[in-house]
Design a protein around this motif. Structure first.
Motif, PDB file in Angstrom:
ATOM      1  N   GLY A 112      15.809 -12.002   5.900  1.00  0.00           N
ATOM      2  CA  GLY A 112      15.172 -10.858   6.552  1.00  0.00           C
ATOM      3  C   GLY A 112      15.622  -9.511   6.040  1.00  0.00           C
ATOM      4  N   ALA A 113      16.415  -9.467   4.969  1.00  0.00           N
ATOM      5  CA  ALA A 113      16.895  -8.180   4.450  1.00  0.00           C
ATOM      6  C   ALA A 113      15.739  -7.329   3.936  1.00  0.00           C
ATOM      7  CB  ALA A 113      17.924  -8.401   3.340  1.00  0.00           C
ATOM      8  N   ALA A 114      14.792  -7.962   3.246  1.00  0.00           N
ATOM      9  CA  ALA A 114      13.652  -7.216   2.691  1.00  0.00           C
ATOM     10  C   ALA A 114      12.820  -6.595   3.811  1.00  0.00           C
ATOM     11  CB  ALA A 114      12.786  -8.132   1.833  1.00  0.00           C
ATOM     12  N   GLN A 115      12.612  -7.369   4.886  1.00  0.00           N
ATOM     13  CA  GLN A 115      11.834  -6.851   6.015  1.00  0.00           C
ATOM     14  C   GLN A 115      12.539  -5.670   6.674  1.00  0.00           C
ATOM     15  OE1 GLN A 115      12.490  -9.949   5.262  1.00  0.00           O
ATOM     16  NE2 GLN A 115      10.879 -11.387   5.860  1.00  0.00           N
ATOM     17  N   LEU A 116      13.847  -5.807   6.885  1.00  0.00           N
ATOM     18  CA  LEU A 116      14.601  -4.743   7.534  1.00  0.00           C
ATOM     19  C   LEU A 116      14.694  -3.513   6.631  1.00  0.00           C
ATOM     20  CD1 LEU A 116      16.177  -3.776   9.941  1.00  0.00           C
ATOM     21  CD2 LEU A 116      18.220  -4.908   9.037  1.00  0.00           C
ATOM     22  N   GLY A 133      15.172   2.745  -3.882  1.00  0.00           N
ATOM     23  CA  GLY A 133      15.938   1.747  -3.158  1.00  0.00           C
ATOM     24  C   GLY A 133      15.310   0.363  -3.212  1.00  0.00           C
ATOM     25  N   VAL A 134      13.985   0.322  -3.164  1.00  0.00           N
ATOM     26  CA  VAL A 134      13.270  -0.955  -3.209  1.00  0.00           C
ATOM     27  C   VAL A 134      13.422  -1.614  -4.571  1.00  0.00           C
ATOM     28  CG1 VAL A 134      10.983  -2.037  -3.153  1.00  0.00           C
ATOM     29  CG2 VAL A 134      11.611  -0.349  -1.416  1.00  0.00           C
ATOM     30  N   ASN A 135      13.163  -0.831  -5.637  1.00  0.00           N
ATOM     31  CA  ASN A 135      13.273  -1.387  -6.988  1.00  0.00           C
ATOM     32  C   ASN A 135      13.288  -0.251  -8.008  1.00  0.00           C
ATOM     33  OD1 ASN A 135      12.049  -2.537  -9.653  1.00  0.00           O
ATOM     34  ND2 ASN A 135      12.624  -4.357  -8.488  1.00  0.00           N
ATOM     35  N   GLY A 136      14.321  -0.199  -8.836  1.00  0.00           N
ATOM     36  CA  GLY A 136      14.458   0.861  -9.821  1.00  0.00           C
ATOM     37  C   GLY A 136      13.344   0.868 -10.846  1.00  0.00           C
ATOM     38  N   ALA A 174       2.170   3.329  -6.028  1.00  0.00           N
ATOM     39  CA  ALA A 174       3.410   2.603  -5.712  1.00  0.00           C
ATOM     40  C   ALA A 174       3.151   1.202  -5.159  1.00  0.00           C
ATOM     41  CB  ALA A 174       4.273   3.414  -4.754  1.00  0.00           C
ATOM     42  N   PRO A 175       2.383   1.044  -4.073  1.00  0.00           N
ATOM     43  CA  PRO A 175       2.126  -0.316  -3.577  1.00  0.00           C
ATOM     44  C   PRO A 175       1.275  -1.136  -4.541  1.00  0.00           C
ATOM     45  CG  PRO A 175       0.823   1.285  -2.348  1.00  0.00           C
ATOM     46  CD  PRO A 175       1.789   2.067  -3.189  1.00  0.00           C
ATOM     47  N   ALA A 176       0.387  -0.467  -5.285  1.00  0.00           N
ATOM     48  CA  ALA A 176      -0.454  -1.187  -6.250  1.00  0.00           C
ATOM     49  C   ALA A 176       0.407  -1.761  -7.375  1.00  0.00           C
ATOM     50  CB  ALA A 176      -1.513  -0.249  -6.819  1.00  0.00           C
ATOM     51  N   PHE A 177       1.295  -0.933  -7.923  1.00  0.00           N
ATOM     52  CA  PHE A 177       2.209  -1.405  -8.962  1.00  0.00           C
ATOM     53  C   PHE A 177       3.065  -2.562  -8.454  1.00  0.00           C
ATOM     54  CE2 PHE A 177       2.401   2.976 -11.209  1.00  0.00           C
ATOM     55  CZ  PHE A 177       1.290   2.647 -11.972  1.00  0.00           C
ATOM     56  N   TYR A 178       3.524  -2.431  -7.215  1.00  0.00           N
ATOM     57  CA  TYR A 178       4.416  -3.448  -6.654  1.00  0.00           C
ATOM     58  C   TYR A 178       3.712  -4.795  -6.531  1.00  0.00           C
ATOM     59  CZ  TYR A 178       8.644  -4.773  -4.107  1.00  0.00           C
ATOM     60  OH  TYR A 178       9.839  -5.348  -3.726  1.00  0.00           O
ATOM     61  N   LEU A 179       2.434  -4.753  -6.169  1.00  0.00           N
ATOM     62  CA  LEU A 179       1.661  -5.989  -6.066  1.00  0.00           C
ATOM     63  C   LEU A 179       1.378  -6.583  -7.441  1.00  0.00           C
ATOM     64  CD1 LEU A 179      -0.951  -5.185  -3.261  1.00  0.00           C
ATOM     65  CD2 LEU A 179       0.799  -6.968  -3.202  1.00  0.00           C
ATOM     66  N   PHE A 180       0.987  -5.738  -8.395  1.00  0.00           N
ATOM     67  CA  PHE A 180       0.634  -6.217  -9.720  1.00  0.00           C
ATOM     68  C   PHE A 180       1.844  -6.788 -10.465  1.00  0.00           C
ATOM     69  CE2 PHE A 180      -3.031  -2.973  -9.735  1.00  0.00           C
ATOM     70  CZ  PHE A 180      -3.871  -3.900  -9.136  1.00  0.00           C
ATOM     71  N   GLY A 181       3.030  -6.246 -10.175  1.00  0.00           N
ATOM     72  CA  GLY A 181       4.224  -6.705 -10.874  1.00  0.00           C
ATOM     73  C   GLY A 181       4.919  -7.866 -10.211  1.00  0.00           C
ATOM     74  N   ASP A 182       4.393  -8.323  -9.080  1.00  0.00           N
ATOM     75  CA  ASP A 182       5.025  -9.414  -8.339  1.00  0.00           C
ATOM     76  C   ASP A 182       5.064 -10.696  -9.165  1.00  0.00           C
ATOM     77  OD1 ASP A 182       6.105 -10.912  -6.253  1.00  0.00           O
ATOM     78  OD2 ASP A 182       4.130 -11.438  -5.480  1.00  0.00           O
ATOM     79  N   GLY A 183       6.256 -11.265  -9.260  1.00  0.00           N
ATOM     80  CA  GLY A 183       6.419 -12.507  -9.997  1.00  0.00           C
ATOM     81  C   GLY A 183       6.558 -12.323 -11.490  1.00  0.00           C
ATOM     82  N   TRP A 226       9.289  -8.154 -10.819  1.00  0.00           N
ATOM     83  CA  TRP A 226      10.106  -8.208  -9.614  1.00  0.00           C
ATOM     84  C   TRP A 226       9.489  -9.187  -8.622  1.00  0.00           C
ATOM     85  CZ3 TRP A 226       8.347  -3.106 -11.077  1.00  0.00           C
ATOM     86  CH2 TRP A 226       7.028  -2.865 -10.694  1.00  0.00           C
ATOM     87  N   GLN A 227      10.204  -9.449  -7.554  1.00  0.00           N
ATOM     88  CA  GLN A 227       9.689 -10.296  -6.485  1.00  0.00           C
ATOM     89  C   GLN A 227       9.339  -9.420  -5.290  1.00  0.00           C
ATOM     90  OE1 GLN A 227       9.034 -13.589  -6.750  1.00  0.00           O
ATOM     91  NE2 GLN A 227       9.712 -13.428  -8.887  1.00  0.00           N
ATOM     92  N   ALA A 228       8.067  -9.222  -5.061  1.00  0.00           N
ATOM     93  CA  ALA A 228       7.621  -8.353  -3.975  1.00  0.00           C
ATOM     94  C   ALA A 228       7.603  -9.119  -2.656  1.00  0.00           C
ATOM     95  CB  ALA A 228       6.225  -7.812  -4.271  1.00  0.00           C
ATOM     96  N   SER A 229       7.766  -8.379  -1.571  1.00  0.00           N
ATOM     97  CA  SER A 229       7.660  -8.971  -0.238  1.00  0.00           C
ATOM     98  C   SER A 229       6.579  -8.225   0.534  1.00  0.00           C
ATOM     99  CB  SER A 229       8.996  -8.875   0.513  1.00  0.00           C
ATOM    100  OG  SER A 229       9.273  -7.541   0.896  1.00  0.00           O
TER     101      SER A 229
END
Length: 208
Positions: free
Chosen positions: A82-86, A121-124, A155-164, A167-170
């Protein structure tokens, strides 16, 4: 106890975000309250209008720091499950604190620097991608507001596209980034009106 800790983290993050460093730094350095001149926005860009680059840079760094700190601490020392959620909640709480600071009558800034801090903080690597998109839009348009909004939406678009891949997105972090993007765009609604009217100030150009 399991419920109290996340609540305490979110509340503490909001209170940290509520520290309006534009106002605090200006007071400490003997400058006018940034809410009394220019755009009246308590942020680094408006502090720069005071003529003090040092105050503006310090404000920018501190506003980013208060977004980064709660996310980084939770990811480093939070619960294994639950660290990612918090962390997502903590980052969003700090961002909301900047927008609606309890210590300053709930009248805060637009949240650009604090949002950047949260992303770092989420991902450099994500932060680098977002800052690069900001720089590209700013270079070609010269509009800081437009570059800020585009970077926030990316920001959220990049995070989704780069998942897996990168980085590992949550899901909670994606949702938090999306909410921050929407709120940041909403806080720039007056800038959007000026952009559409062709009256928005461009970087490096003096008003005529």
């Amino acid at each position: 106890m399991d419920v109290l800790i996340p609540v305490a983290v979110v509340v503490a993050s909001y209170l940290l975000g509520s520290l309006s460093f534009a106002v605090i730094v200006s007071r400490v350095m003997g400058l006018n309250d940034p809410r009394s001149y220019g755009s009246k926005n308590p942020g680094a860009t408006n502090v720069l209008r005071s003529g003090s680059k040092k105050a503006a840079i310090l404000t920018l760094l501190l506003d980013a720091f208060k977004g980064w700190l709660p996310v980084a601490l939770v990811l480093a020392y939070g619960p294994e499950n639950g660290a990612a959620q918090l962390a997502a909640l903590a980052g969003l709480a700090a961002f909301l604190g900047h927008l609606y600071p309890v210590f300053f009558g709930f009248a805060g800034g637009k949240g650009v620097a604090t949002a950047v801090g949260v992303v770092v903080g989420v991902n450099g690597s994500l932060a680098l991608a977002v800052l690069l998109s900001f720089a590209i839009v700013l270079f070609f348009s010269r509009y800081v507001s437009l570059a800020s909004m585009v970077a926030a939406v990316f920001a959220p678009a990049f995070y989704l596209f780069g998942d897996g891949v990168v980085w590992q997105a949550s899901a909670p972090e994606v949702l938090s980034l999306a909410v921050m993007a929407l709120l940041l765009v909403w806080r720039h609604r007056e800038n959007i009106q000026r952009l559409l009217a062709g009256t928005e100030s461009q970087l490096g150009k003096k008003k005529t």
